[in-house]
Design a protein around this motif. Structure first.
Motif, PDB file in Angstrom:
ATOM      1  N   ILE A 289       0.881  -1.162   0.000  1.00 55.11           N
ATOM      2  CA  ILE A 289       0.000   0.000   0.000  1.00 55.11           C
ATOM      3  C   ILE A 289       0.919   1.213   0.000  1.00 55.11           C
ATOM      4  O   ILE A 289       1.901   1.225   0.742  1.00 55.11           O
ATOM      5  CB  ILE A 289      -0.880   0.032   1.271  1.00 55.11           C
ATOM      6  CG1 ILE A 289      -1.726  -1.236   1.374  1.00 55.11           C
ATOM      7  CG2 ILE A 289      -1.775   1.278   1.279  1.00 55.11           C
ATOM      8  CD1 ILE A 289      -2.475  -1.365   2.694  1.00 55.11           C
ATOM      9  N   GLY A 290       0.621   2.207  -0.823  1.00 62.20           N
ATOM     10  CA  GLY A 290       1.515   3.361  -0.786  1.00 62.20           C
ATOM     11  C   GLY A 290       1.196   4.390  -1.841  1.00 62.20           C
ATOM     12  O   GLY A 290       0.122   4.385  -2.442  1.00 62.20           O
ATOM     13  N   GLN A 291       2.149   5.261  -2.075  1.00 63.81           N
ATOM     14  CA  GLN A 291       1.936   6.348  -3.038  1.00 63.81           C
ATOM     15  C   GLN A 291       3.292   6.893  -3.481  1.00 63.81           C
ATOM     16  O   GLN A 291       4.315   6.609  -2.865  1.00 63.81           O
ATOM     17  CB  GLN A 291       1.132   7.462  -2.386  1.00 63.81           C
ATOM     18  CG  GLN A 291       1.881   8.128  -1.232  1.00 63.81           C
ATOM     19  CD  GLN A 291       1.133   9.308  -0.640  1.00 63.81           C
ATOM     20  OE1 GLN A 291       0.523   9.230   0.411  1.00 63.81           O
ATOM     21  NE2 GLN A 291       1.183  10.423  -1.365  1.00 63.81           N
ATOM     22  N   ALA A 364      -5.530  -6.601   7.839  1.00 65.62           N
ATOM     23  CA  ALA A 364      -4.225  -5.946   7.999  1.00 65.62           C
ATOM     24  C   ALA A 364      -4.196  -4.618   7.244  1.00 65.62           C
ATOM     25  O   ALA A 364      -3.614  -3.634   7.715  1.00 65.62           O
ATOM     26  CB  ALA A 364      -3.109  -6.866   7.506  1.00 65.62           C
ATOM     27  N   ALA A 365      -4.861  -4.558   6.093  1.00 65.21           N
ATOM     28  CA  ALA A 365      -4.918  -3.303   5.331  1.00 65.21           C
ATOM     29  C   ALA A 365      -5.712  -2.258   6.100  1.00 65.21           C
ATOM     30  O   ALA A 365      -5.325  -1.095   6.198  1.00 65.21           O
ATOM     31  CB  ALA A 365      -5.549  -3.544   3.964  1.00 65.21           C
ATOM     32  N   LYS A 366      -6.827  -2.705   6.648  1.00 61.51           N
ATOM     33  CA  LYS A 366      -7.685  -1.781   7.398  1.00 61.51           C
ATOM     34  C   LYS A 366      -6.903  -1.183   8.574  1.00 61.51           C
ATOM     35  O   LYS A 366      -6.943   0.028   8.815  1.00 61.51           O
ATOM     36  CB  LYS A 366      -8.909  -2.550   7.896  1.00 61.51           C
ATOM     37  CG  LYS A 366      -9.978  -1.690   8.488  1.00 61.51           C
ATOM     38  CD  LYS A 366     -11.203  -2.543   8.784  1.00 61.51           C
ATOM     39  CE  LYS A 366     -12.237  -1.750   9.576  1.00 61.51           C
ATOM     40  NZ  LYS A 366     -13.379  -2.611   9.928  1.00 61.51           N
ATOM     41  N   ILE A 367      -6.179  -2.031   9.281  1.00 64.83           N
ATOM     42  CA  ILE A 367      -5.385  -1.553  10.422  1.00 64.83           C
ATOM     43  C   ILE A 367      -4.317  -0.558   9.941  1.00 64.83           C
ATOM     44  O   ILE A 367      -4.125   0.499  10.542  1.00 64.83           O
ATOM     45  CB  ILE A 367      -4.724  -2.755  11.134  1.00 64.83           C
ATOM     46  CG1 ILE A 367      -5.790  -3.586  11.835  1.00 64.83           C
ATOM     47  CG2 ILE A 367      -3.657  -2.284  12.113  1.00 64.83           C
ATOM     48  CD1 ILE A 367      -5.294  -4.908  12.393  1.00 64.83           C
ATOM     49  N   SER A 368      -3.657  -0.891   8.834  1.00 64.80           N
ATOM     50  CA  SER A 368      -2.607  -0.005   8.322  1.00 64.80           C
ATOM     51  C   SER A 368      -3.187   1.362   7.956  1.00 64.80           C
ATOM     52  O   SER A 368      -2.598   2.409   8.254  1.00 64.80           O
ATOM     53  CB  SER A 368      -1.940  -0.615   7.088  1.00 64.80           C
ATOM     54  OG  SER A 368      -1.403  -1.871   7.404  1.00 64.80           O
ATOM     55  N   LEU A 369      -4.358   1.349   7.312  1.00 64.14           N
ATOM     56  CA  LEU A 369      -4.976   2.621   6.916  1.00 64.14           C
ATOM     57  C   LEU A 369      -5.437   3.413   8.140  1.00 64.14           C
ATOM     58  O   LEU A 369      -5.346   4.644   8.167  1.00 64.14           O
ATOM     59  CB  LEU A 369      -6.144   2.356   5.956  1.00 64.14           C
ATOM     60  CG  LEU A 369      -5.715   1.774   4.592  1.00 64.14           C
ATOM     61  CD1 LEU A 369      -6.935   1.325   3.787  1.00 64.14           C
ATOM     62  CD2 LEU A 369      -4.904   2.795   3.786  1.00 64.14           C
ATOM     63  N   LEU A 452      -2.393   3.815  -3.467  1.00 66.30           N
ATOM     64  CA  LEU A 452      -2.694   2.619  -4.247  1.00 66.30           C
ATOM     65  C   LEU A 452      -2.489   1.415  -3.341  1.00 66.30           C
ATOM     66  O   LEU A 452      -1.690   1.460  -2.398  1.00 66.30           O
ATOM     67  CB  LEU A 452      -1.738   2.478  -5.431  1.00 66.30           C
ATOM     68  CG  LEU A 452      -1.701   3.517  -6.535  1.00 66.30           C
ATOM     69  CD1 LEU A 452      -0.941   4.759  -6.075  1.00 66.30           C
ATOM     70  CD2 LEU A 452      -1.013   2.947  -7.772  1.00 66.30           C
ATOM     71  N   MET A 453      -3.228   0.371  -3.639  1.00 65.20           N
ATOM     72  CA  MET A 453      -2.984  -0.885  -2.945  1.00 65.20           C
ATOM     73  C   MET A 453      -2.881  -1.975  -4.001  1.00 65.20           C
ATOM     74  O   MET A 453      -3.688  -2.012  -4.921  1.00 65.20           O
ATOM     75  CB  MET A 453      -4.123  -1.204  -1.975  1.00 65.20           C
ATOM     76  CG  MET A 453      -4.001  -2.561  -1.302  1.00 65.20           C
ATOM     77  SD  MET A 453      -5.231  -2.763   0.022  1.00 65.20           S
ATOM     78  CE  MET A 453      -4.845  -4.432   0.571  1.00 65.20           C
ATOM     79  N   LEU A 454      -1.873  -2.823  -3.857  1.00 62.96           N
ATOM     80  CA  LEU A 454      -1.696  -3.932  -4.802  1.00 62.96           C
ATOM     81  C   LEU A 454      -1.618  -5.239  -4.022  1.00 62.96           C
ATOM     82  O   LEU A 454      -0.893  -5.334  -3.036  1.00 62.96           O
ATOM     83  CB  LEU A 454      -0.409  -3.725  -5.607  1.00 62.96           C
ATOM     84  CG  LEU A 454       0.014  -4.881  -6.523  1.00 62.96           C
ATOM     85  CD1 LEU A 454      -1.028  -5.143  -7.611  1.00 62.96           C
ATOM     86  CD2 LEU A 454       1.370  -4.595  -7.157  1.00 62.96           C
ATOM     87  N   VAL A 455      -2.412  -6.208  -4.441  1.00 64.33           N
ATOM     88  CA  VAL A 455      -2.445  -7.510  -3.781  1.00 64.33           C
ATOM     89  C   VAL A 455      -2.120  -8.590  -4.799  1.00 64.33           C
ATOM     90  O   VAL A 455      -2.747  -8.643  -5.859  1.00 64.33           O
ATOM     91  CB  VAL A 455      -3.849  -7.812  -3.207  1.00 64.33           C
ATOM     92  CG1 VAL A 455      -3.838  -9.119  -2.434  1.00 64.33           C
ATOM     93  CG2 VAL A 455      -4.337  -6.663  -2.349  1.00 64.33           C
ATOM     94  N   VAL A 456      -1.165  -9.439  -4.496  1.00 62.69           N
ATOM     95  CA  VAL A 456      -0.929 -10.627  -5.312  1.00 62.69           C
ATOM     96  C   VAL A 456      -1.363 -11.825  -4.483  1.00 62.69           C
ATOM     97  O   VAL A 456      -0.886 -12.006  -3.359  1.00 62.69           O
ATOM     98  CB  VAL A 456       0.563 -10.769  -5.702  1.00 62.69           C
ATOM     99  CG1 VAL A 456       0.777 -12.056  -6.495  1.00 62.69           C
ATOM    100  CG2 VAL A 456       1.014  -9.571  -6.515  1.00 62.69           C
TER     101      VAL A 456
END
Lengths: 496, 601
Positions: A289-291, A364-369, A452-456
């Motif tokens: 996740i980043g920019q 984990a994404a929700k917590i990071s945001l 942006l968030m990228l998930v593989v």
């Protein structure tokens, strides 16, 4: 180990161990320990700095403890000088410079000679510079330098060796999708910078095929120059002697042609915010996740240091907020953290990275945001601020711990046009950061709207989220995920 | 001991070789007699048996500090595999002082947690019975939990919450970070577990405080939450990497009786049931000071370190029983073993042979043998990569662990070459080593590198500290100072002898990795697809992939209705794509209904 070492003078220590004076009793808490000062002075670059012919610069740090010499020569060539369609040419030229023979020696004889001398020699091309590394026994320095300069000035680019190398590179290209982490890295850099940017360029099999020996010869001729060369030398040498030795060889290096454009230029990156995914059948989702970040030319701007402290608290190390919540509190990931890479020649980037089992990728994404939102709006605690600042300040001397590190640090200053005074003032600038500045840095440089968030991973297992319903991918980034098709590893075209 | 940079006979030997080499050999005979590759290590042992190894580096501003517990996965048994590694994680959770604001309440909550977990383990015994009877597919899956398990899980979660309110999270790590400590970490291996950090030289007492404290009164907080982190680590390292799962399988195939056969990270089912009681018993045996060695490399006064060592680590009690040895010996291998794996990976091969453990007299010749094979002028690169061009890379190494060792050859295929072809190429190289003595000059080159390596490995404080711990973990730190001399003494005859002795076909295990065939060819695209623009094709493809995952006809019908109602109002350029998706839904529905028992009613 008894000989006097010049660099010791610069690092003269007055270690007053707390133990020496303490009573023979163990304090109840480590905070009750008292420590003597670590007297450390930043090494003085002037003591090591010398001019080289052709506008080059050398830093020589003597150290006679072991019969070893390390030299790094940095040149203004690399990926930024590749023409469109020649992606990978800088890297292939660097590899074949080392592997293709030089001067009187065939490829095989060149390799044999270096191995017989137990000399390690390598050439690494990066996006903005290329570095030649030499690591040899001091009695072999002269002959090792002969070989190094034969390689730089009279490479043979042996055609057979080139064919073998190209075959091997092609195999590496073919396996670019095997590891999900590699897919993540490639797609992320393309999302941020686009495929044409030197920070993100990728070779295709057809492009590789088209790179012939003539292209390597041309690239070497046009971009490898003694002018502006930066040398970092450390180890069992006498400064005057090694400088004379370098100067003599540089003077003999004839290279003409137009100046290399400097600093490196690159297209302005533009990243489209949103949620992206690549399908891969693995039991974990791998996530970034980043920019896009900033490019900062001024090294004395207080905002730069506030940004560093901010990232440290947010996700910079093991005790940071994101690591603590995602790993320690929830057990969602083995590694989770963030980095803020401040750009030098182009905008850098902010990234949060983690991997988590499919069902908890969303959580984990929700917590990071949440943590991003919190650090933008609430001031960090005094304890967090103190800890982050002292970790920068107290670990600072390690940057100059070895002679080679001293030489390379100052050499890098010259390459990226960073004033040597940066190091002198560094700790004071970190000390000056306060909680308000941290919040301001976060508010200014972390922008959820631009992220942006990228998930593989296995999207069908990732999208619904965790069994307890704490988070699903539908609630993040507006809920719509754009699927990036897995690319053919050879052509990088989307696979049908 | 003084290591001459080159063996004394090197010049004489090299000069008699072919004329082309004369010039070379002369240049290499310069000597470096002023330097010694031996590390001066000061050693002492406390009354409780804890050993200290000190190397002073007064020019540094830091101390690289670490300790090794001579215990690893080889000391485990079925049922507690992975415990050594799990321990490594638990050692960062604090003590009676570090990590909590109220130790009394903290311990009381932990006791309650343990009681809940004990009951859960009892139920899991019943769950495993149900699994053996075929009543459930997975004894530990959340969806198979009984009502009582669900209730216990909730009670446990509450207790965790209560405990967390008292916790000072990551206090141990924070104290180091704030003091300028860097690189705090730990590692677990088959034979040892080590813990290390670099601290500013003036903060060395903090290291003594924190390390002796976590050994004197460890509290394994968050025991069960940390288990999830370890599961993630296993997914990361073993299950999500191209060859991880198969490497684990190959290890188990290779070792028949020796505990090296199970993975350091442990079997997942053991991790599910490991208890705090298991952990306590393990700790008492293997983390006693008589089983620990400290290594410090950097700027300190040895006399000060001794005083600190006695004050801080002197309080640890010697273990009641000495740590038991690993007594199970590997059975001699009687027949070749082979594994054929298919993975998302480059076709590759590994051929592995049982050889010798750490400091065995033949380990040095086996090291030289691997050095002859490796590197850009080594035999494997020359023959497999440059010559036959059947490999992208090839390497060999002797791994001498504490209790047993092996020799491994590995290569990755190039182009159309098969793993079997690489296997043959290896046997051909091996035959040369068995049949012909190594040429003097080739041996000389390898020894030059070994001599240089003896200096290079002393360069970094941190790396030197790690090597002391590593060799001590294998049983003898002095190997650091004896390895080069013994290796330089290896002769061409020694190399030929070990090549003949250890590489018999019945002593080998072979792993062949083939690239998994791609996913089965995609179903043909619905009519109309080929006429769409590339952008729309991509969009449709994504939609179709989601459709493929839907198995409920009702959901499909609802989607079809929704899309159908939007076609008229959609932008004209999107309509063809929507039609294609509608067609695909129809096809998918037909497929589902045909597969349903009894067909559609």
């Amino acid at each position: 180990m008894n000989r006097f070492r010049p660099f010791v003078a610069a690092l003269l220590l007055l270690v007053v161990a707390g133990a020496a004076s303490a009573a023979e009793r163990i304090p109840a808490h480590p905070r009750d320990l008292t420590f003597g000062p670590l007297a450390f002075e930043v090494p003085d670059p002037a003591a090591y700095r010398h001019d080289l012919p052709g506008g080059g610069t050398a830093f020589v740090v003597e150290d006679h403890a072991l019969p070893l010499v390390r030299i790094a020569l940095t040149l203004r060539t690399g990926g930024f000088l590749e023409a469109p369609g020649e992606e990978g040419l800088a890297g292939l030229t660097a590899t074949m410079l080392r592997r293709g023979g030089a001067g009187e020696l065939s490829a095989e004889a060149f390799d044999e000679r270096l191995d017989f001398l137990a000399t390690n020699l390598s050439v690494m091309a990066g996006p903005t510079s290329t570095t030649v590394m030499l690591d040899c026994l001091s009695p072999r320095l002269d002959e090792s330098l002969d070989l190094l300069f034969a390689m730089l000035t009279a490479p043979r680019f042996d055609a057979e060796r080139l064919a073998v190398e190209k075959g091997n590179v092609r195999e590496q290209l073919a396996r670019r999708n095997d590891d999900a982490a590699e897919i993540l890295q490639r797609e992320w850099s393309w999302l941020l910078y686009g495929p044409a940017h030197p920070a993100a360029r990728q070779m295709t099999a057809a492009g590789l095929e088209a790179l012939g020996r003539d292209a390597l010869v041309r690239f070497h001729r046009a971009t490898y120059r003694p002018a502006h060369l930066i040398a970092a030398v450390a180890g069992d040498v006498e400064a005057a002697s090694v400088l004379a030795s370098l100067a003599r060889r540089l003077a003999a290096w004839k290279a003409d042609g137009p100046e290399i454009p400097w600093p490196p230029a690159a297209p302005e990156p533009r990243a489209e915010p949103g949620l992206y995914r690549v399908e891969k059948e693995i039991p974990q989702g791998k996530v970034v996740i980043g920019q896009l970040g900033v490019r900062w030319e001024r090294w004395d701007d207080p905002g730069r240091y506030a940004l560093m402290v901010m990232n440290e608290i947010l996700g910079g190390d093991f005790t940071s907020r994101i690591t603590q919540r995602v790993r320690s509190d929830e057990g969602l990931a083995y590694s989770a953290g963030s980095s803020y890479d401040i750009g030098i020649f182009w905008p850098g980037s902010f990234t949060i990275s983690y991997e988590s089992k499919s069902a908890t990728v969303a959580l984990a994404a929700k917590i990071s945001l949440e943590e991003i939102a919190r650090i933008r709006t609430e001031e960090v605690s005094e304890a967090e601020l103190r800890q982050a600042k002292s970790s920068f300040i107290d670990s600072f001397p390690r940057r100059f711990e070895t002679p080679f590190l001293i030489a390379r640090t100052f050499a890098n200053d010259v390459l990226i046009d960073r004033p040597h005074t940066y190091w002198r003032d560094y700790r004071d600038r970190i000390r000056a950061v306060d909680a308000a500045a941290v919040r301001e840095a976060a508010a200014r440089h972390l922008d959820p709207e631009r992220m942006l968030m990228l998930v593989v991973g296995d999207w069908a297992a990732i999208a619904p989220g965790d069994a307890d319903g704490r988070a699903s991918m539908g609630e993040l980034f507006g809920g719509a995920a754009r699927e990036l098709p897995l690319r053919d590893p050879l052509t990088l075209e989307p696979r049908p | 001991m003084q290591i001459p940079l080159l063996p004394n006979r090197s010049c004489a030997v090299a000069v008699v070789v072919a004329a082309a080499w004369l010039a070379l050999a002369g240049a290499v005979c310069a000597d470096t007699t002023a330097h010694r590759a031996e590390v001066p290590v000061e050693q002492f042992t406390l009354d409780n048996g804890m050993t200290f190894l000190l190397v002073q580096r007064p020019q540094m501003t830091t101390v690289a500090a670490g300790w090794v517990a001579k215990v690893g996965s080889a000391n485990e048994r079925p049922g507690i595999t992975g415990l050594s590694h799990f321990f490594e994680h638990m050692m960062f959770k604090g003590s009676r002082v570090i990590g909590t604001t109220d130790i009394t309440r903290d311990l009381a909550i932990q006791a309650e947690q343990e009681a809940v977990q004990e009951r859960m383990r009892e139920i899991y015994a019943e769950q495993r019975l149900r699994w053996r009877r075929g009543q459930i597919a997975d004894p530990y899956a959340p969806e198979n939990r009984t009502e009582e398990l669900k209730e216990l899980a909730q009670r446990f979660a509450k207790l965790v919450e209560e405990q967390r309110a008292l916790m000072v999270k990551e206090e141990f790590s924070k104290l180091y970070t704030e003091a300028g400590g860097t690189g705090l970490n730990a590692g677990t291996d088959y034979d040892m577990t080590f813990y290390f950090i670099t601290v500013p030289a003036n903060k060395l007492e903090l290291w003594f405080w924190l390390e002796s404290d976590r050994l004197a009164s460890p509290v394994f907080r968050d025991f069960y939450a940390e288990r999830d982190v370890v599961h993630e680590e296993r997914r990361l390292r073993t299950e999500s990497t191209p060859t991880g799962k198969f490497e684990e399988l190959f290890d188990s195939l290779f070792w028949q009786s020796h505990p090296y056969g199970w993975p350091v990270v442990g079997w997942p089912s053991d991790l599910q049931v490991i208890s705090q009681a298991d952990a306590d018993a393990y700790y008492a045996t293997y983390y006693a000071p008589n089983n620990l060695t400290v290594a410090l490399v950097g700027n300190f006064e040895p006399a000060v370190v001794r005083r600190l060592a006695e004050r801080y680590f002197g309080r640890l009690q010697r273990g009641k029983v000495p740590p038991p040895e690993v007594v199970t010996l590997e059975m001699p291998q009687l027949a070749e073993k082979r594994m054929l794996a298919e993975c998302d990976c480059q076709p590759q091969v590994e051929v592995r042979y049982h050889t010798v453990p750490f400091e065995h007299a033949d380990s040095y010749a086996l090291d030289v043998l691997s050095a002859l094979l490796n590197g850009r002028t080594g035999r494997l690169y020359k023959s497999l990569v440059l010559g036959e061009q059947v490999a992208v890379s090839a390497m060999a190494y002797q791994e001498s662990r504490k209790w047993a060792g092996y020799f491994s050859f590995q290569a990755e295929a190039k182009g159309e070459a098969t793993p079997a072809r690489l296997e043959e190429a290896w046997y051909a190289e091996l035959a040369k080593l068995q049949n012909e003595p190594v040429q003097a000059l080739e041996l000389e080159k390898v020894k030059n590198q070994i001599a240089a390596g003896a200096f290079r490995r002393l360069d970094s404080n941190f790396f030197l500290m790690l090597q002391l711990l590593l060799y001590e973990g294998y049983g003898d730190w002095t190997y650091l100072n004896t390895w080069a001399e013994k290796t330089l003494a290896v002769t061409a005859e020694d190399v030929q002898r070990v090549a003949k002795q250890y590489f018999a076909p019945e002593n080998r295990s072979v792993a062949l990795y083939r690239r998994k065939a791609g996913a089965p060819p995609a179903a043909p695209m619905p009519p109309g697809f080929d006429e769409l623009s590339p952008n729309l094709q991509q969009m449709v493809r994504a939609q179709l992939r989601q459709l493929a995952a839907v198995n409920d006809p009702e959901v499909l019908r609802a989607s079809a209705t929704a899309i159908g109602s939007q076609v008229a109002s959609a932008p004209p350029e999107l309509r063809p794509a929507m039609q294609v998706i509608l067609t695909a839904i129809e096809l998918r529905l037909a497929e589902l209904l045909a597969a349903a028992p009894g067909g559609e009613k």
